[in-house]
Design a protein around this motif. Structure first.
Motif, PDB file in Angstrom:
ATOM      1  N   GLY A 176       0.957  -1.065  -0.139  1.00 10.41           N
ATOM      2  CA  GLY A 176       0.068   0.097  -0.088  1.00 10.41           C
ATOM      3  C   GLY A 176       0.892   1.298  -0.157  1.00 10.41           C
ATOM      4  O   GLY A 176       2.106   1.377   0.115  1.00 10.41           O
ATOM      5  N   SER A 177      -0.011   2.364  -0.366  1.00 10.66           N
ATOM      6  CA  SER A 177       0.940   3.557  -0.379  1.00 10.66           C
ATOM      7  C   SER A 177       1.589   4.041   1.054  1.00 10.66           C
ATOM      8  O   SER A 177       2.248   4.872   1.522  1.00 10.66           O
ATOM      9  CB  SER A 177       0.217   4.820  -1.034  1.00 10.66           C
ATOM     10  OG  SER A 177      -1.075   4.769  -0.375  1.00 10.66           O
ATOM     11  N   THR A 178       0.497   3.411   2.015  1.00 11.19           N
ATOM     12  CA  THR A 178       0.775   3.522   3.425  1.00 11.19           C
ATOM     13  C   THR A 178       2.042   3.141   3.905  1.00 11.19           C
ATOM     14  O   THR A 178       3.112   3.984   4.520  1.00 11.19           O
ATOM     15  CB  THR A 178      -0.422   2.860   4.231  1.00 11.19           C
ATOM     16  OG1 THR A 178      -1.437   3.433   4.206  1.00 11.19           O
ATOM     17  CG2 THR A 178      -0.134   3.239   5.802  1.00 11.19           C
ATOM     18  N   TYR A 194      -4.093  14.285   5.798  1.00  9.41           N
ATOM     19  CA  TYR A 194      -4.360  12.823   6.116  1.00  9.41           C
ATOM     20  C   TYR A 194      -3.868  12.471   7.420  1.00  9.41           C
ATOM     21  O   TYR A 194      -2.626  12.519   7.515  1.00  9.41           O
ATOM     22  CB  TYR A 194      -3.923  12.165   4.926  1.00  9.41           C
ATOM     23  CG  TYR A 194      -4.108  10.792   4.943  1.00  9.41           C
ATOM     24  CD1 TYR A 194      -5.201  10.020   5.363  1.00  9.41           C
ATOM     25  CD2 TYR A 194      -2.903   9.657   4.684  1.00  9.41           C
ATOM     26  CE1 TYR A 194      -5.344   8.592   5.220  1.00  9.41           C
ATOM     27  CE2 TYR A 194      -3.202   8.382   4.569  1.00  9.41           C
ATOM     28  CZ  TYR A 194      -4.374   7.816   5.132  1.00  9.41           C
ATOM     29  OH  TYR A 194      -4.602   6.386   5.175  1.00  9.41           O
ATOM     30  N   TYR A 242      -0.042  10.936   8.228  1.00 14.24           N
ATOM     31  CA  TYR A 242       1.284  11.800   8.391  1.00 14.24           C
ATOM     32  C   TYR A 242       1.751  12.155   9.690  1.00 14.24           C
ATOM     33  O   TYR A 242       2.869  12.337   9.912  1.00 14.24           O
ATOM     34  CB  TYR A 242       1.105  13.157   7.552  1.00 14.24           C
ATOM     35  CG  TYR A 242       0.479  12.650   5.882  1.00 14.24           C
ATOM     36  CD1 TYR A 242       0.696  11.620   5.369  1.00 14.24           C
ATOM     37  CD2 TYR A 242      -0.026  13.775   5.221  1.00 14.24           C
ATOM     38  CE1 TYR A 242       0.453  11.447   3.922  1.00 14.24           C
ATOM     39  CE2 TYR A 242      -0.387  13.646   4.081  1.00 14.24           C
ATOM     40  CZ  TYR A 242      -0.477  12.450   3.362  1.00 14.24           C
ATOM     41  OH  TYR A 242      -0.663  12.240   2.069  1.00 14.24           O
ATOM     42  N   ASN A 301       0.035  16.306  -0.641  1.00  9.22           N
ATOM     43  CA  ASN A 301      -1.053  15.479  -1.126  1.00  9.22           C
ATOM     44  C   ASN A 301      -2.060  16.118  -2.251  1.00  9.22           C
ATOM     45  O   ASN A 301      -2.830  16.996  -1.676  1.00  9.22           O
ATOM     46  CB  ASN A 301      -1.712  14.999   0.027  1.00  9.22           C
ATOM     47  CG  ASN A 301      -2.995  14.047   0.147  1.00  9.22           C
ATOM     48  OD1 ASN A 301      -4.015  14.080   0.648  1.00  9.22           O
ATOM     49  ND2 ASN A 301      -2.874  13.252  -1.209  1.00  9.22           N
ATOM     50  N   ASN A 346      -6.789  14.878   0.420  1.00  3.18           N
ATOM     51  CA  ASN A 346      -7.756  14.249   1.348  1.00  3.18           C
ATOM     52  C   ASN A 346      -7.365  15.152   2.482  1.00  3.18           C
ATOM     53  O   ASN A 346      -6.052  15.055   3.290  1.00  3.18           O
ATOM     54  CB  ASN A 346      -7.520  12.977   1.715  1.00  3.18           C
ATOM     55  CG  ASN A 346      -8.330  12.334   2.761  1.00  3.18           C
ATOM     56  OD1 ASN A 346      -9.078  12.881   3.562  1.00  3.18           O
ATOM     57  ND2 ASN A 346      -7.769  10.919   3.191  1.00  3.18           N
ATOM     58  N   ASP A 376       2.104  12.465  -2.091  1.00  2.00           N
ATOM     59  CA  ASP A 376       1.175  11.439  -2.067  1.00  2.00           C
ATOM     60  C   ASP A 376       0.030  11.744  -3.311  1.00  2.00           C
ATOM     61  O   ASP A 376      -0.924  12.775  -3.085  1.00  2.00           O
ATOM     62  CB  ASP A 376       0.540  11.383  -0.630  1.00  2.00           C
ATOM     63  CG  ASP A 376      -0.492  10.394  -0.546  1.00  2.00           C
ATOM     64  OD1 ASP A 376      -1.184   9.805  -1.525  1.00  2.00           O
ATOM     65  OD2 ASP A 376      -0.847  10.229   0.526  1.00  2.00           O
ATOM     66  N   ILE A 381      -2.249   9.480  -4.690  1.00  2.00           N
ATOM     67  CA  ILE A 381      -3.164   8.360  -4.762  1.00  2.00           C
ATOM     68  C   ILE A 381      -4.566   8.766  -5.156  1.00  2.00           C
ATOM     69  O   ILE A 381      -5.015   7.798  -5.838  1.00  2.00           O
ATOM     70  CB  ILE A 381      -3.194   7.594  -3.251  1.00  2.00           C
ATOM     71  CG1 ILE A 381      -4.150   6.423  -3.184  1.00  2.00           C
ATOM     72  CG2 ILE A 381      -3.839   8.487  -2.290  1.00  2.00           C
ATOM     73  CD1 ILE A 381      -3.426   5.395  -2.370  1.00  2.00           C
ATOM     74  N   TYR A 382      -4.901   9.998  -5.308  1.00  2.00           N
ATOM     75  CA  TYR A 382      -6.336  10.308  -5.775  1.00  2.00           C
ATOM     76  C   TYR A 382      -5.928  10.884  -7.387  1.00  2.00           C
ATOM     77  O   TYR A 382      -6.738  11.698  -7.847  1.00  2.00           O
ATOM     78  CB  TYR A 382      -6.973  11.295  -4.941  1.00  2.00           C
ATOM     79  CG  TYR A 382      -7.474  10.692  -3.741  1.00  2.00           C
ATOM     80  CD1 TYR A 382      -8.332   9.751  -3.616  1.00  2.00           C
ATOM     81  CD2 TYR A 382      -6.817  10.818  -2.678  1.00  2.00           C
ATOM     82  CE1 TYR A 382      -8.698   9.247  -2.267  1.00  2.00           C
ATOM     83  CE2 TYR A 382      -6.838  10.410  -1.310  1.00  2.00           C
ATOM     84  CZ  TYR A 382      -8.006   9.561  -1.205  1.00  2.00           C
ATOM     85  OH  TYR A 382      -8.255   8.991   0.010  1.00  2.00           O
ATOM     86  N   SER A 402      -5.035   1.372  -4.349  1.00  2.00           N
ATOM     87  CA  SER A 402      -6.199   1.186  -3.569  1.00  2.00           C
ATOM     88  C   SER A 402      -7.377   2.257  -4.065  1.00  2.00           C
ATOM     89  O   SER A 402      -8.457   1.697  -4.583  1.00  2.00           O
ATOM     90  CB  SER A 402      -5.942   1.885  -2.125  1.00  2.00           C
ATOM     91  OG  SER A 402      -5.279   0.984  -1.675  1.00  2.00           O
ATOM     92  N   LYS A 403      -7.239   3.345  -4.435  1.00  2.00           N
ATOM     93  CA  LYS A 403      -8.317   4.363  -4.929  1.00  2.00           C
ATOM     94  C   LYS A 403      -8.454   4.230  -6.459  1.00  2.00           C
ATOM     95  O   LYS A 403      -9.746   4.187  -6.785  1.00  2.00           O
ATOM     96  CB  LYS A 403      -8.141   5.708  -4.620  1.00  2.00           C
ATOM     97  CG  LYS A 403      -7.324   5.698  -3.102  1.00  2.00           C
ATOM     98  CD  LYS A 403      -8.266   5.514  -1.954  1.00  2.00           C
ATOM     99  CE  LYS A 403      -7.809   5.438  -0.569  1.00  2.00           C
ATOM    100  NZ  LYS A 403      -8.573   5.529   0.620  1.00  2.00           N
ATOM    101  N   THR A 442      -8.872  -1.373  -2.154  1.00  2.00           N
ATOM    102  CA  THR A 442      -8.213  -0.817  -0.835  1.00  2.00           C
ATOM    103  C   THR A 442      -7.640  -1.986  -0.014  1.00  2.00           C
ATOM    104  O   THR A 442      -6.477  -1.841   0.548  1.00  2.00           O
ATOM    105  CB  THR A 442      -8.917   0.172  -0.038  1.00  2.00           C
ATOM    106  OG1 THR A 442     -10.093  -0.595   0.317  1.00  2.00           O
ATOM    107  CG2 THR A 442      -9.371   1.331  -0.849  1.00  2.00           C
ATOM    108  N   ARG A 479      -3.765  -4.004  -0.855  1.00  2.00           N
ATOM    109  CA  ARG A 479      -2.455  -3.375  -0.086  1.00  2.00           C
ATOM    110  C   ARG A 479      -1.274  -3.298  -1.123  1.00  2.00           C
ATOM    111  O   ARG A 479      -0.375  -4.054  -0.875  1.00  2.00           O
ATOM    112  CB  ARG A 479      -2.054  -3.983   1.069  1.00  2.00           C
ATOM    113  CG  ARG A 479      -3.454  -4.538   1.895  1.00  2.00           C
ATOM    114  CD  ARG A 479      -3.906  -3.056   2.423  1.00  2.00           C
ATOM    115  NE  ARG A 479      -3.271  -2.132   2.880  1.00  2.00           N
ATOM    116  CZ  ARG A 479      -3.200  -0.669   2.581  1.00  2.00           C
ATOM    117  NH1 ARG A 479      -4.112  -0.426   1.549  1.00  2.00           N
ATOM    118  NH2 ARG A 479      -2.483   0.025   3.013  1.00  2.00           N
ATOM    119  N   TYR A 496     -14.201  13.037  -1.010  1.00  2.00           N
ATOM    120  CA  TYR A 496     -14.350  13.288   0.164  1.00  2.00           C
ATOM    121  C   TYR A 496     -15.076  14.608  -0.002  1.00  2.00           C
ATOM    122  O   TYR A 496     -14.600  15.569  -0.633  1.00  2.00           O
ATOM    123  CB  TYR A 496     -13.217  13.582   1.307  1.00  2.00           C
ATOM    124  CG  TYR A 496     -12.587  12.204   1.231  1.00  2.00           C
ATOM    125  CD1 TYR A 496     -13.032  11.156   2.127  1.00  2.00           C
ATOM    126  CD2 TYR A 496     -11.236  11.916   0.449  1.00  2.00           C
ATOM    127  CE1 TYR A 496     -12.253  10.005   2.222  1.00  2.00           C
ATOM    128  CE2 TYR A 496     -10.811  10.724   0.363  1.00  2.00           C
ATOM    129  CZ  TYR A 496     -11.068   9.823   1.314  1.00  2.00           C
ATOM    130  OH  TYR A 496     -10.415   8.684   1.601  1.00  2.00           O
TER     131      TYR A 496
END
Ligand SMILES: Cc1ncc(COP(=O)(O)O)c(C=O)c1O
Length: 397
Positions: free
Chosen positions: A100-102, A126, A129, A176, A180, A208, A210-211, A241-242, A247, A250, A327
């Motif tokens: 995952g990007s996490t 987010y 962080y 980001n 988010n 980041d 991811i979106y 994930s997105k 999601t 991972r 969101y």
């Protein structure tokens, strides 16, 4: 807890709580609430990529992949990054596939942070962080983003405040975009301003993205790596994930210079060894989906955003329209609630809709976030309509 047990625990882990977002999901389950808290889609992932995952398991791609990522997925990332951002990276020296990007973010931070280093973080942020900074040992310097004053403006920051957050100890800025929780998409001019600060203070930009494909109203995603002079000092964090609605798979990655990648790969190897091999194989298929897939994804989310904006406005929320990500940040001051956490708990328990208290995106919970709540709209329309029905029972003052 006894004194002995407390002394035996990590002081770092004591500095943060469990994730508020994931706690809200558990509360939602407990109270059978419509869950608009955590950002995971409740609809199916594309059939082609599910089939690719099944096929990979049948083909016995079931052992460790190369620690920094299976070659077919790294090649697919190279192709896609070049197609979308016009940058060609080296799959052998500049990509690390993570869980995952996490994990990619955590590995990147651990790979570059030394004691005394500072990172610049836009607030609201987010929530990961914060703990990422504590665990890697970085001191965060927060820079406030201000909500838009009218429909034609957008979240903004004061350039002087941003410049003042940088200094000789700055190791990186965390960006980001699309963002988010605000839905802000950073413009080229903003990225160039940040670039100038990174160059002046010799800092990395960890971005980041991811979106990247969830964009509205003509907003364009520009990777910081594309900004003149930033290719070498940008670490791009991204994942499946997105974009592909998976999601739980991972699979994420970090794109960075060979020197930074070398360090990231070592951290990643000893943290997790590698991401799930069959899902990396399916990732190589996903990243080669045609452009129409991304156009349709953005259009699907655009319709959901508009639906959700209407639902929340009808229920009495002041909404800030996002230009990206999935969101909506709302202002709850019209409800006369004590604070965002009390408001959300009551929303879950009495109304049956889960959201995320705004304060979880801020360093100081008593600030702006205490009158904000975030709703995720990455859900089938049926879920959003069910939320609408329940929210109609809310009573603004
Ligand atoms: C900005 C941002 N980065 C990272 C993540 C987590 O991504 P992943 O599932 O790839 O770990 C999320 C999930 O909500 C997010 O909003």
């Amino acid at each position: 807890m006894t004194q002995i047990a407390r002394r035996m625990l990590s002081a770092k882990a004591e500095q943060f709580t469990e994730s508020v977002i994931r706690e809200m999901t558990r509360l939602a389950l407990k109270h059978n609430a419509v869950n608009l808290s955590q950002g995971f889609p409740d609809f199916a992932a594309p059939e082609e990529i599910k089939e690719a995952a099944r096929q990979a398991i049948s083909d016995d791609i079931n052992q460790y992949a190369i620690t920094w990522g299976a070659k077919p997925l790294r090649d697919a990332i190279v192709e896609k990054f070049e197609r979308t951002q016009g940058i060609r990276v080296d799959p052998e020296r500049e990509i690390t596939i993570c869980c995952g990007s996490t994990e990619a973010m955590m590995s990147a931070m651990m790979a570059i942070i030394n004691p005394g280093d500072e990172i610049v973080v836009f607030e609201p942020f987010y929530e990961n962080y914060g703990p990422d900074a504590i665990l890697s040992g970085a001191t965060p310097r927060f820079v406030k983003m201000r909500p838009p004053e009218n429909e034609n403006s957008f979240w903004s920051y004061d350039e002087k405040e941003l410049a003042a957050a940088f200094g000789p100890h700055t190791k990186a800025i965390i960006l980001n975009t699309p963002n988010n929780p605000t839905g802000k998409v950073f413009t080229r001019a903003e990225l160039e301003f940040i670039r100038d600060l990174c160059m002046r203070w010799n800092a990395f930009c960890i971005t980041d993205e991811i979106y990247e494909h969830i964009l509205y109203d003509g907003a364009e995603h520009i990777s910081m790596a594309r900004i003149d002079g930033m290719r070498e000092r940008t670490i791009v964090i991204n994942g499946m994930s997105k974009t592909y609605s998976v999601t739980g798979w991972r699979v994420g990655w970090a794109i960075a210079s060979p020197e930074a990648t070398n360090s990231i790969r070592k951290v990643h190897d000893f943290l997790t060894v590698g991401a799930a091999a069959p899902l990396q194989a399916a990732g190589a298929v996903a990243l080669r989906l045609p452009d129409s897939y991304y156009t349709q994804l953005a259009e699907k989310y655009r319709a959901k955003r508009d639906l959700m904006m209407g639902i929340l406005a009808n229920a009495g929320f002041k909404c800030i329209k996002p230009r990206g990500a999935y969101y909506i940040m709302t202002d709850i001051s019209g409800f006369g609630a004590k604070d965002d956490v009390t408001f959300v708990r009551e929303l879950i328990e009495d109304i049956g809709v889960a959201a995320v208290p705004g304060s979880s995106f801020y360093n100081d919970p008593a600030g702006l976030g205490s009158q904000q709540v975030r709703f995720a709209f990455c859900k089938v329309d049926q879920t959003l309509h069910a939320a609408a029905e329940r929210l109609s029972r809310l009573k603004p003052r």
